[in-house]
Motif scaffolding. Structure first.
Motif, PDB file in Angstrom:
ATOM      1  N   LEU A 169       0.822  -1.211   0.000  1.00  0.00           N
ATOM      2  CA  LEU A 169       0.000   0.000   0.000  1.00  0.00           C
ATOM      3  C   LEU A 169       0.854   1.258   0.000  1.00  0.00           C
ATOM      4  N   ALA A 170       1.974   1.217   0.734  1.00  0.00           N
ATOM      5  CA  ALA A 170       2.872   2.384   0.772  1.00  0.00           C
ATOM      6  C   ALA A 170       3.478   2.646  -0.600  1.00  0.00           C
ATOM      7  N   TYR A 171       3.919   1.591  -1.273  1.00  0.00           N
ATOM      8  CA  TYR A 171       4.525   1.762  -2.590  1.00  0.00           C
ATOM      9  C   TYR A 171       3.497   2.166  -3.642  1.00  0.00           C
ATOM     10  N   ALA A 172       2.234   1.869  -3.392  1.00  0.00           N
ATOM     11  CA  ALA A 172       1.187   2.296  -4.328  1.00  0.00           C
ATOM     12  C   ALA A 172       0.934   3.801  -4.237  1.00  0.00           C
ATOM     13  N   SER A 173       1.353   4.405  -3.143  1.00  0.00           N
ATOM     14  CA  SER A 173       1.164   5.849  -2.953  1.00  0.00           C
ATOM     15  C   SER A 173       2.397   6.599  -3.439  1.00  0.00           C
ATOM     16  N   LYS A 174       2.231   7.478  -4.411  1.00  0.00           N
ATOM     17  CA  LYS A 174       3.374   8.194  -4.974  1.00  0.00           C
ATOM     18  C   LYS A 174       4.102   9.044  -3.938  1.00  0.00           C
ATOM     19  N   PRO A 175       3.401   9.806  -3.064  1.00  0.00           N
ATOM     20  CA  PRO A 175       4.133  10.583  -2.053  1.00  0.00           C
ATOM     21  C   PRO A 175       4.975   9.718  -1.123  1.00  0.00           C
ATOM     22  N   TRP A 176       4.468   8.523  -0.785  1.00  0.00           N
ATOM     23  CA  TRP A 176       5.248   7.611   0.053  1.00  0.00           C
ATOM     24  C   TRP A 176       6.400   7.014  -0.749  1.00  0.00           C
ATOM     25  N   ARG A 177       6.092   6.566  -1.962  1.00  0.00           N
ATOM     26  CA  ARG A 177       7.098   5.896  -2.799  1.00  0.00           C
ATOM     27  C   ARG A 177       8.298   6.807  -3.074  1.00  0.00           C
ATOM     28  N   ARG A 178       8.047   8.095  -3.214  1.00  0.00           N
ATOM     29  CA  ARG A 178       9.125   9.042  -3.521  1.00  0.00           C
ATOM     30  C   ARG A 178      10.113   9.193  -2.372  1.00  0.00           C
ATOM     31  N   LEU A 179       9.733   8.752  -1.160  1.00  0.00           N
ATOM     32  CA  LEU A 179      10.638   8.831  -0.018  1.00  0.00           C
ATOM     33  C   LEU A 179      11.672   7.717   0.007  1.00  0.00           C
ATOM     34  N   HIS A 180      11.428   6.657  -0.760  1.00  0.00           N
ATOM     35  CA  HIS A 180      12.391   5.549  -0.753  1.00  0.00           C
ATOM     36  C   HIS A 180      13.749   6.079  -1.207  1.00  0.00           C
ATOM     37  N   PRO A 181      14.833   5.737  -0.502  1.00  0.00           N
ATOM     38  CA  PRO A 181      16.149   6.282  -0.853  1.00  0.00           C
ATOM     39  C   PRO A 181      16.520   6.122  -2.324  1.00  0.00           C
ATOM     40  N   ALA A 182      16.238   4.962  -2.902  1.00  0.00           N
ATOM     41  CA  ALA A 182      16.609   4.754  -4.308  1.00  0.00           C
ATOM     42  C   ALA A 182      15.862   5.720  -5.216  1.00  0.00           C
ATOM     43  N   VAL A 183      14.589   5.941  -4.928  1.00  0.00           N
ATOM     44  CA  VAL A 183      13.786   6.861  -5.747  1.00  0.00           C
ATOM     45  C   VAL A 183      14.168   8.296  -5.463  1.00  0.00           C
TER      46      VAL A 183
END
Length: 545
Positions: A169-183
């Motif tokens: 669910l977190a990765y499905a959310s763009k604002p959350w996904r953008r926090l991942h270090p790789a992204v």
């Protein structure tokens, strides 16, 4: 035997959750360093899928080794992100995607990076030690995942499913996904490259700026020859200038000029930058405090449109400033072509350039001189052996010790004050040249200010740029004109607070420029000047003291 012996088949399955918890606990400690509030939970949820993997038993030794490597790399990505953010928060109170950090990164090259490391190695070493400790912890526990056939524990399977679902669910959310270090860091690198590319191709924008200036149809309100020398220096805090009452003899030449010129030389006692770094400050100084507006005017473009011949001479190797500002001038001379603003080129190299410009036969001249001033690395801002404050036990040194400043900050203060002393020589020479070289039958003016200040043990045990303390914004500003001023007017003007994002209005007055829509109430030299305090990221008790 001391302790348990690991069999060829690996640690028992029951120890795998403990290993996973150790990795997760270390991760929590690191994430808290670089994030706060809701962000901590978001990062931990994003980290869950791989961190939960060691709890699931696997049969294959190859898969087991691969899992250990993947978990270690995954955890280290989050560790690097956390440590990098924590360092920026400690040093600059800034996030990596802030304008301050993005602008500095886009404006930095290999040489400057090396010199930055030379100055800030202590802090960087401390944070590198934290990262190394994390690598060791992850390296010890990441390979200890469960082996053997899949366990029949329903509660473990349920927990793993919940972890995977929450992460999905977190990765499905763009604002959350953008926090991942790789992204985040890949996008950060792209943003830096975009900034660099934009700076490298500014010709069309410069033409638009000149076209706007011509459309405004500025005129010069005074006849006859006219010369203005604008000196912009870098990283000078007025609190370190004897001209402003500092306890060390850092400005003997400017003090001598003031004693000679009296009321013709205005020393603005309460000047402030509204930015704590070079790029935004220079934008504000030259764009009338409106660099982001739809159609900002530029003081160089207006001067050219009105009939001034313009020069930009610089000791900065700075592509951002060169492309957005310097190339608007008729004549551009950049003496420092060694990459890095922290190069060893001394500001005195520009004095011959200034003299040549002043000897130019043009009737109306605007000459901008851009110095490195006291920009870190401080020891490179003055000639070798020219540090009279080195290891001196004077009252300034005693006060720093009484306030608990560390030995390395006290040493930086000595180097910084020596840079101010050399800057005093160079800046005073620009005033001497402005007064005496070239045509003597017309109007002459000279203005000096710093783009921003510098923290050198004033508000904390820190040396360098400081967006969260007043020292990052307290600057000198001085104006000279070859016109008499009433003493009572001099005292009143010198006491006025001045802000750098309004400096173009004062420059326009010194150039005698007039055009529709000019805001004379923002010119600190005018009787109708109306002060408005700027909004800074920290509280300022008073802008007038």
């Amino acid at each position: 035997m001391n302790g348990a012996v690991t069999t060829p088949s690996g640690p028992p399955a029951r120890r795998a959750p403990l290993a996973g918890l150790a990795v997760f606990a270390a991760m929590v400690l690191l994430v808290v360093l670089g994030h706060e509030g809701r962000r901590v939970a978001q990062l931990l949820v994003l980290a869950l899928p791989v961190l939960a993997w060691p709890a699931w038993p696997v049969r294959s030794p190859a898969v087991h080794r691969l899992r250990g490597a993947v978990v270690w790399l995954w955890a280290m990505a989050f560790a690097f992100d956390a440590v990098a953010r924590a360092y920026l928060l400690e040093a600059y109170q800034a996030a990596p995607d802030s304008a301050l950090v993005l602008g500095a990164a886009a404006n930095t090259n290999a040489r400057e990076s090396g010199e930055y490391l030379a100055m800030h190695w202590r802090s960087l070493a401390a944070w590198s030690a934290v990262l190394l400790a994390a690598a060791l912890v992850f390296g010890r526990f990441a390979p200890r995942g469960a082996r053997g056939p899949a366990a029949g524990s329903r509660w473990l399977a349920g927990l793993l499913c919940l972890a995977v679902l929450a992460s999905a669910l977190a990765y499905a959310s763009k604002p959350w996904r953008r926090l991942h270090p790789a992204v985040f860091w890949s996008q950060w690198g792209g943003t830096v490259q975009t900034l660099r590319a934009g700076w490298a191709d500014r010709q069309q924008q410069r033409e638009a700026v000149l076209a706007r200036a011509r459309a405004a149809a500025p005129v010069i309100a005074e006849t006859g020859p006219s010369t203005l020398v604008l000196v912009i220096t870098d990283s000078i805090n007025r609190d370190n200038m004897a001209l402003y009452g500092y306890g060390r003899a850092t400005t003997p030449r400017l003090l001598a000029h003031k004693a000679q010129l009296q009321d013709q030389m205005l020393v603005m006692r309460n000047a402030w930058s509204v930015d704590a770094s070079t790029l935004p400050s220079v934008h504000n100084i030259l764009n009338f405090g409106q660099p982001e507006s739809q159609d900002p005017q530029h003081v160089l473009a207006l001067a050219r449109a009105a009939g001034y011949k313009t020069w930009w001479m610089s000791n900065h190797d700075d592509i951002g400033i060169e492309q957005q500002h310097a190339r608007l001038a008729d004549v551009v001379e950049i003496v420092n072509r060694v990459p890095g603003r922290a190069g060893a080129s001394l500001d005195g190299e520009l004095l011959d350039c200034l003299q040549e410009a002043l000897e130019d036969p043009a009737e109306r001249k605007l000459i901008v001189v851009h110095f490195l001033g006291a920009h870190p690395h401080y020891a490179l801002r003055f000639p070798d052996g020219a540090n009279p404050f080195d290891d001196s036990i004077d009252r300034v040194e005693e006060q720093l010790s009484e306030r608990g400043r560390s030995a390395w900050v006290r040493r930086f203060r000595q180097e910084y004050d020596s840079a101010i002393l050399y800057s005093d020589f160079v800046v005073a020479e620009t005033l001497r040249l402005a007064r005496g070289v070239g045509r003597q039958d017309g109007y002459r003016a000279w203005m000096f200010l710093s783009d921003h200040g510098q923290e050198v043990g004033h508000g904390g045990d820190h040396a360098g740029h400081s967006p969260q303390t007043a020292s990052g914004y307290r600057i000198p500003a001085i104006v000279w004109r070859n016109r008499p001023i009433e003493p009572r007017d001099t005292a009143a003007i010198e006491a006025r607070p001045l802000r750098t994002d309004w400096a173009s209005w004062t420059l326009a007055e010194l150039l005698h420029l007039r055009w529709p829509g000019d805001a004379t109430e923002r010119d600190a030299l005018r009787p109708n000047y109306r002060w408005q305090p700027p909004v800074l990221p920290m509280a300022v008790e008073s802008f007038e003291r």
